[in-house]
Write a protein that holds these residues in place. Structure first.
Motif, PDB file in Angstrom:
ATOM      1  N   LEU A  73      18.395 -62.180-102.561  1.00  0.00           N
ATOM      2  CA  LEU A  73      19.625 -61.828-102.681  1.00  0.00           C
ATOM      3  C   LEU A  73      20.750 -62.554-101.502  1.00  0.00           C
ATOM      4  N   LEU A 102      24.673 -62.958-107.223  1.00  0.00           N
ATOM      5  CA  LEU A 102      25.232 -61.690-107.186  1.00  0.00           C
ATOM      6  C   LEU A 102      26.559 -61.861-108.246  1.00  0.00           C
ATOM      7  N   VAL A 123      21.903 -56.209-108.755  1.00  0.00           N
ATOM      8  CA  VAL A 123      20.810 -56.098-108.034  1.00  0.00           C
ATOM      9  C   VAL A 123      20.177 -54.971-108.940  1.00  0.00           C
ATOM     10  N   VAL A 141      12.360 -56.536-102.095  1.00  0.00           N
ATOM     11  CA  VAL A 141      13.790 -57.078-102.095  1.00  0.00           C
ATOM     12  C   VAL A 141      14.046 -57.846-100.518  1.00  0.00           C
ATOM     13  N   GLY A 143      17.339 -59.251 -98.871  1.00  0.00           N
ATOM     14  CA  GLY A 143      18.824 -59.318 -98.846  1.00  0.00           C
ATOM     15  C   GLY A 143      19.447 -59.898 -97.528  1.00  0.00           C
ATOM     16  N   PHE A 151      22.134 -54.345-102.265  1.00  0.00           N
ATOM     17  CA  PHE A 151      20.954 -53.708-102.298  1.00  0.00           C
ATOM     18  C   PHE A 151      21.258 -52.299-102.136  1.00  0.00           C
TER      19      PHE A 151
END
Length: 304
Positions: A73, A102, A123, A141, A143, A151
């Motif tokens: 992300l 995003l 997300v 994940v 980010g 997130f």
């Protein structure tokens, strides 16, 4: 007195108009065409509808069975290409990787940047896709800044098996004030309310919706929190508070000499070593003969 009143009124009016312009600029979508993915990663395009009617666009590459998948992300006003270098080293480690734009970024739909609130829908959608595509695999994940906040604010369940949060802000009040002070000095503190009051009008959200430090306490996944030593957008004290609010197992990595920058670009070897080690604890399936457990308490440390 009339002249003083006129000057004061004019200054207030100028500040008000300037704050409106700044709010418009900061929340305007960062959409752009991305083009074809680089050929060396065998990336497949994906288009995922979200539950709020938007569409998330990204790339996916399948890794080795049993090595898990990683959702990447990006930060604010960027897109999935910002995370390509991370995707390359993760793919070399055998992980499957999903990179998304995003909402309101890149090629994903969305009419406003909401600093993590609505981005969380994208997300959650991406995590559902990874779980469905990699059934039985563990999921992580990573980010960066806005991506980290999106997130945490998404509240997506079930929790991933590992989480890396880089340069994440604790509250929107502090994030806004820090940036305004950097630009305007101490006077920036007085400008902060002029931006924050626009959140309900422009985005339909409040400052209470943008408090990652409060949301992180509900995250039960192992978490690595990373930040630059010289980051003035999210200070070391703020990062320490985020770390303190997170549940164990958790790790803290302070990158020496780094500001609010892409930490992988700043220190690629140290970054890849640290992240690979963290993911290896929690993503790869354990050997049945091993006594190691992914839930063993992680070392709480700070290093360069």
């Amino acid at each position: 007195m009339r002249r003083i009143f006129f000057i004061a009124f004019s200054l207030v009016a100028l500040l008000f108009l300037a704050s409106l312009g700044a709010g418009e600029l900061l929340s305007s979508p960062a959409n752009r065409p991305i083009g074809k993915p680089p050929p060396d990663l065998s990336l497949e395009p994906v288009e995922l509808p979200t539950r709020n009617g938007e569409q998330v666009v990204g790339w996916f590459t399948r890794g080795n069975p049993g090595s898990g998948g990683v959702l990447l992300l990006h930060g604010i006003h960027a897109d999935r290409t910002q995370m390509l270098d991370r995707a390359k080293f993760l793919r070399k480690q055998g992980h499957s990787v999903l990179l998304i734009d995003l909402p309101a970024h890149g090629e994903s739909s969305g009419d406003r940047i909401s600093f993590g609130a609505r981005e969380g829908y994208g997300v959650a959608t991406a995590l559902r896709y990874l779980r469905q595509t990699l059934r039985g695999e563990k999921i992580a994940v990573i980010g960066l800044s806005l991506g980290a906040a999106a997130f945490v604010l998404s509240g997506a369940k079930p929790d991933p098996d590992a989480v890396v949060l880089e340069s994440m802000y604790p509250t929107i009040q502090e994030a806004t004030a820090n940036r305004l002070v950097l630009k305007f000095g101490p006077f920036g503190n007085f400008l902060t309310p002029l931006l924050l009051w626009q959140l309900p009008l422009r985005l339909g959200i409040s400052v209470n919706d943008l408090q990652p430090i409060a949301a992180i306490s509900s995250l039960s996944a192992p978490v690595l929190i990373a930040a630059g030593e010289n980051d003035r957008h999210t200070t070391l004290a703020e990062t320490q508070r985020i770390f303190d609010a997170a549940r164990p197992p958790k790790e803290l990595w302070i990158v020496k000499g780094a500001a609010h920058v892409n930490l992988h670009n700043f220190a690629p070897e140290a970054y890849e070593s640290r992240i690979s080690s963290f993911l290896a604890k929690y993503l790869k399936k354990l050997d049945s003969k091993s006594n190691l457990s992914p839930t063993d308490p992680a070392t709480l440390e700070s290093g360069g």
